[in-house]
Enzyme design. Structure first.
Site, mmCIF file in Angstrom:
data_model
loop_
_atom_site.group_PDB
_atom_site.id
_atom_site.type_symbol
_atom_site.label_atom_id
_atom_site.label_comp_id
_atom_site.label_asym_id
_atom_site.label_seq_id
_atom_site.Cartn_x
_atom_site.Cartn_y
_atom_site.Cartn_z
ATOM 1 N N ARG A 123 0.838 -1.209 0.000
ATOM 2 C CA ARG A 123 0.000 0.000 0.000
ATOM 3 C C ARG A 123 0.873 1.260 0.000
ATOM 4 O O ARG A 123 0.546 2.250 -0.653
ATOM 5 C CB ARG A 123 -0.902 0.009 1.236
ATOM 6 C CG ARG A 123 -1.935 -1.112 1.263
ATOM 7 C CD ARG A 123 -2.674 -1.098 2.590
ATOM 8 N NE ARG A 123 -3.674 -2.146 2.711
ATOM 9 C CZ ARG A 123 -3.415 -3.388 3.120
ATOM 10 N NH1 ARG A 123 -2.173 -3.750 3.415
ATOM 11 N NH2 ARG A 123 -4.384 -4.283 3.222
ATOM 12 N N ASP A 183 -9.317 -4.510 8.845
ATOM 13 C CA ASP A 183 -8.409 -5.564 9.328
ATOM 14 C C ASP A 183 -9.021 -6.244 10.554
ATOM 15 O O ASP A 183 -8.904 -7.468 10.721
ATOM 16 C CB ASP A 183 -7.045 -4.985 9.731
ATOM 17 C CG ASP A 183 -6.504 -4.009 8.713
ATOM 18 O OD1 ASP A 183 -5.381 -4.192 8.241
ATOM 19 O OD2 ASP A 183 -7.225 -3.036 8.377
ATOM 20 N N ARG A 186 -11.566 -8.691 9.482
ATOM 21 C CA ARG A 186 -10.905 -9.909 8.978
ATOM 22 C C ARG A 186 -10.414 -10.760 10.147
ATOM 23 O O ARG A 186 -10.544 -11.983 10.137
ATOM 24 C CB ARG A 186 -9.719 -9.520 8.087
ATOM 25 C CG ARG A 186 -10.154 -8.955 6.749
ATOM 26 C CD ARG A 186 -8.992 -8.396 5.955
ATOM 27 N NE ARG A 186 -9.425 -7.988 4.620
ATOM 28 C CZ ARG A 186 -8.880 -7.001 3.923
ATOM 29 N NH1 ARG A 186 -7.868 -6.304 4.420
ATOM 30 N NH2 ARG A 186 -9.338 -6.706 2.724
ATOM 31 N N HIS A 210 -2.810 0.478 8.706
ATOM 32 C CA HIS A 210 -3.611 -0.412 7.861
ATOM 33 C C HIS A 210 -2.639 -0.935 6.814
ATOM 34 O O HIS A 210 -2.446 -0.332 5.762
ATOM 35 C CB HIS A 210 -4.770 0.344 7.204
ATOM 36 C CG HIS A 210 -5.439 -0.453 6.110
ATOM 37 N ND1 HIS A 210 -6.080 -1.639 6.343
ATOM 38 C CD2 HIS A 210 -5.537 -0.233 4.772
ATOM 39 C CE1 HIS A 210 -6.557 -2.117 5.206
ATOM 40 N NE2 HIS A 210 -6.237 -1.280 4.226
HETATM 41 N N1 LIG Z 1 -8.445 1.590 3.144
HETATM 42 C C1 LIG Z 1 -8.830 0.395 2.745
HETATM 43 O O1 LIG Z 1 -9.090 -0.487 3.565
HETATM 44 C C2 LIG Z 1 -8.927 0.102 1.300
HETATM 45 C C3 LIG Z 1 -8.429 1.015 0.400
HETATM 46 N N2 LIG Z 1 -8.488 0.768 -0.934
HETATM 47 C C4 LIG Z 1 -7.930 1.802 -1.815
HETATM 48 O O2 LIG Z 1 -9.016 2.484 -2.440
HETATM 49 C C5 LIG Z 1 -8.529 3.094 -3.650
HETATM 50 C C6 LIG Z 1 -9.496 2.805 -4.790
HETATM 51 O O3 LIG Z 1 -9.498 1.439 -5.112
HETATM 52 P P1 LIG Z 1 -10.440 0.893 -6.289
HETATM 53 O O4 LIG Z 1 -11.792 1.490 -6.148
HETATM 54 O O5 LIG Z 1 -10.288 -0.572 -6.337
HETATM 55 O O6 LIG Z 1 -9.719 1.534 -7.566
HETATM 56 P P2 LIG Z 1 -10.392 1.840 -8.994
HETATM 57 O O7 LIG Z 1 -9.282 1.958 -9.954
HETATM 58 O O8 LIG Z 1 -11.480 0.838 -9.256
HETATM 59 O O9 LIG Z 1 -11.111 3.251 -8.757
HETATM 60 C C7 LIG Z 1 -10.413 4.440 -8.567
HETATM 61 C C8 LIG Z 1 -11.282 5.550 -9.107
HETATM 62 O O10 LIG Z 1 -10.651 6.800 -8.803
HETATM 63 C C9 LIG Z 1 -10.915 7.655 -9.902
HETATM 64 N N3 LIG Z 1 -9.997 8.788 -9.900
HETATM 65 C C10 LIG Z 1 -8.690 8.803 -10.219
HETATM 66 N N4 LIG Z 1 -8.193 10.055 -10.114
HETATM 67 C C11 LIG Z 1 -9.208 10.832 -9.687
HETATM 68 C C12 LIG Z 1 -9.327 12.202 -9.367
HETATM 69 N N5 LIG Z 1 -8.282 13.045 -9.451
HETATM 70 N N6 LIG Z 1 -10.536 12.665 -8.982
HETATM 71 C C13 LIG Z 1 -11.580 11.852 -8.899
HETATM 72 N N7 LIG Z 1 -11.534 10.534 -9.179
HETATM 73 C C14 LIG Z 1 -10.357 10.035 -9.565
HETATM 74 C C15 LIG Z 1 -10.750 6.765 -11.119
HETATM 75 O O11 LIG Z 1 -11.346 7.338 -12.278
HETATM 76 C C16 LIG Z 1 -11.459 5.501 -10.639
HETATM 77 O O12 LIG Z 1 -12.826 5.494 -10.967
HETATM 78 C C17 LIG Z 1 -7.107 2.545 -3.847
HETATM 79 O O13 LIG Z 1 -6.167 3.498 -3.386
HETATM 80 C C18 LIG Z 1 -7.092 1.310 -2.967
HETATM 81 O O14 LIG Z 1 -5.799 0.937 -2.567
HETATM 82 C C19 LIG Z 1 -9.037 -0.379 -1.428
HETATM 83 C C20 LIG Z 1 -9.563 -1.308 -0.582
HETATM 84 C C21 LIG Z 1 -9.531 -1.161 0.858
HETATM 85 C C1 LIG Z 2 -6.645 -2.961 -0.442
HETATM 86 C C2 LIG Z 2 -6.752 -2.825 1.001
HETATM 87 O O1 LIG Z 2 -6.237 -1.914 1.598
HETATM 88 C C3 LIG Z 2 -7.472 -3.840 1.734
HETATM 89 O O2 LIG Z 2 -8.341 -4.529 1.204
HETATM 90 O O3 LIG Z 2 -7.135 -4.027 2.917
#
Ligand SMILES: NC(=O)C1=CN([C@@H]2O[C@H](COP(=O)(O)OP(=O)(O)OC[C@H]3O[C@@H](n4cnc5c(N)ncnc54)[C@H](O)[C@@H]3O)[C@@H](O)[C@H]2O)C=CC1
Ligand SMILES: CC(=O)C(=O)O
Length: 350
Positions: A123, A183, A186, A210
Site C-alpha cells: 500500500r 483488518d 478480517r 492499515h
Molecule cells: N483503506 C482500505 O481499507 C482500502 C483502500 N483501498 C484503496 O481504495 C482506492 C481505490 O481502489 P479501487 O476502487 O479498487 O480503484 P479503482 O481503480 O477501481 O477506482 C479508482 C477511481 O478513482 C478515480 N480517480 C482517479 N483520479 C481521480 C481524481 N483526481 N478525482 C476523482 N476521481 C479520480 C478513477 O477514475 C477511478 O474510478 C485505492 O487506493 C485502494 O488501494 C481499497 C480497498 C480497501
Molecule cells: C486494499 C486494502 O487496503 C485492503 O483490502 O485491505
C-alpha cells in the site's frame, strides 16, 4: 455539468407534474424543521467507491448521495445504474458530477479515488501517485463542505489521512481514515471461523498501520464477554503463540490474497465504511479501530502521525480514544508501526 434526474421535469414542455398528482396539504411544518437532510459524497466511483455507495443506499444512511470521479462517462453510467434501482431502495437523491460544486453541504465526504495496488505491491508504494491526486480533491471538498467529516479510504490510508488533515485545515476530530476497521473484521472473521462462533460476538482489535506493520491486540479478544487468553490461562489450557501469530499473518495477507485472485478488494471495505458512516451520521458513539491523529496516545510522540486506535465515533467525528491496557510488547509494536508511517510521511515534506 451536473447529472441528476428529476421526475418533476418530465412533463410536457418541462411542466411540473407533481402538483397535478398531489394536492398539497396546507399549513404543515416545512421538512427542514422536522427532519435533518443528510448528505454523503463519495469521491471515486471505482470498485471501492461503488461498494460503499451501494451499501450506504441499501442501509438508508443518506437522503442525498453525491458521486464524483474524473471519468465523466463512467460516473454518469454508475449514477444511472444506481438510480435505476430506485424502486427497490429507500428514497435517496443521487447526483453526480466531475465538478465539486455537486458536493456542497455534505455531512460526510468519503474519499476512495486513486491508484490501487497491483498484485504483490504494498500500500505504501501508492503514496506519490495518490498524494498528487489529493491536492485536486481535498481543497475543493473543504471549500464546498467546510463543516463536513472527511473519511479517507484511498491507500496508503494512514498517510493520506494525514495529508487530508493538512490540506483541508480541518480540526483533527473531523479527519478520519478507515484504517484497521477492515483488518479487525478480517481478524474477527478468522477467530470466529476457527472457533465456530458468530464474528459479531467476537471483540478483537487490530491497531496501528492499515498494512504490513499492523498490530494484533491479543489481550482484547473476548467472545460473548469472556476474555479468551486469560480464560485459557486460568483453565490451564495450553495454546501456541505461533497459532496467534499465524492468525495475524493471515489478516495481513488477506488483501494481498484477494488482490491476487480478483484484482482488487471491494465488498468488505464497502461494509466497513458504511458501518463507520452509520456511527458518524447517526451519532452511535460506537468504538471502531480507525485512523486518527495518534500523537500523545499510547506513548506515541515522534510527530503528527495518523494510525488506527480504538476510537469512539459520533456526529462530531472523533469523540475520544479508548484507554485499553496494552502489554509491553503490544506498546512496542504500536510505536514501531508509528515509526514506519512517519518514515514514509517524512518523504512528503509537509
Ligand atoms: N483503506 C482500505 O481499507 C482500502 C483502500 N483501498 C484503496 O481504495 C482506492 C481505490 O481502489 P479501487 O476502487 O479498487 O480503484 P479503482 O481503480 O477501481 O477506482 C479508482 C477511481 O478513482 C478515480 N480517480 C482517479 N483520479 C481521480 C481524481 N483526481 N478525482 C476523482 N476521481 C479520480 C478513477 O477514475 C477511478 O474510478 C485505492 O487506493 C485502494 O488501494 C481499497 C480497498 C480497501
Ligand atoms: C486494499 C486494502 O487496503 C485492503 O483490502 O485491505
Amino acid at each position: 455539468m451536473h447529472h441528476s434526474a428529476s421526475a418533476s421535469s418530465l412533463g410536457p414542455g418541462g411542466l411540473d407534474l407533481s402538483q397535478a398528482f398531489f394536492k398539497p396539504i396546507q399549513n404543515t411544518a416545512s421538512p427542514s424543521s422536522t427532519k435533518r437532510h443528510t448528505k454523503v459524497s463519495v469521491i471515486g466511483v471505482g470498485n471501492v467507491g461503488m461498494a460503499i455507495a451501494q451499501t450506504i443506499l441499501t442501509q438508508d444512511l443518506a437522503d442525498e448521495l453525491a458521486l464524483i470521479d474524473a471519468k465523466a462517462d463512467k460516473l454518469r453510467g454508475e449514477m444511472l445504474d444506481l438510480q435505476h434501482a430506485a424502486a427497490f431502495l429507500p428514497r435517496t437523491k443521487i447526483v453526480a458530477s466531475v465538478d465539486y460544486a455537486v458536493t456542497v453541504g455534505s455531512d460526510l465526504c468519503i474519499v476512495t479515488a486513486g491508484a490501487r495496488q497491483n498484485p504483490g505491491e504494498s500500500r505504501l508504494n501508492l503514496l506519490q501517485r495518490n498524494v498528487a491526486l489529493f491536492s485536486h480533491i481535498i481543497p475543493p471538498l473543504a471549500k464546498y463542505s467546510p463543516d463536513s467529516i472527511l473519511l479517507i479510504v484511498s491507500n496508503p490510508v494512514d498517510v493520506l489521512t494525514y495529508v487530508s488533515w493538512k490540506m483541508s485545515g480541518f480540526p483533527s476530530n473531523r479527519v478520519i481514515g478507515s484504517g484497521t476497521n477492515l483488518d479487525s473484521s478480517r481478524f474477527r472473521f478468522l477467530i470466529a471461523d476457527h472457533l465456530d462462533v458468530n464474528a459479531q460476538d467476537v471483540q478483537a482489535y487490530i491497531v496501528g498501520e492499515h498494512g504490513d506493520s499492523s498490530v494484533a491486540l491479543w489481550s482484547t479478544i473476548s467472545i460473548g464477554g469472556v476474555p479468551v487468553l486469560s480464560f485459557l490461562e486460568k483453565q490451564q489450557i495450553a495454546y501456541e503463540k505461533e497459532t496467534l501469530e499465524n492468525i495475524h499473518k493471515a489478516v495481513v495477507e488477506s488483501a494481498y490474497e484477494v488482490i491476487s485472485l480478483k484484482g482488487y478488494t471491494s465488498w468488505a471495505i464497502g461494509y466497513s465504511v458504511a458501518n463507520l458512516a452509520r456511527s458518524l451520521l447517526r451519532d452511535q458513539r460506537k468504538i471502531h479501530p480507525v485512523s486518527v491523529l495518534a500523537k500523545g496516545f499510547y506513548g506515541i510522540d515522534g510527530g503528527d502521525v495518523f494510525l488506527s486506535l480504538p476510537t469512539q465515533l459520533g456526529r462530531g467525528g472523533v469523540l475520544g480514544v479508548t484507554n485499553i491496557h496494552l502489554t509491553d510488547e503490544e506498546m512496542e509494536r504500536l510505536r514501531e508501526s508509528a515509526k514506519t508511517i512517519l518514515e514514509v510521511q517524512s518523504q512528503l515534506g509537509m
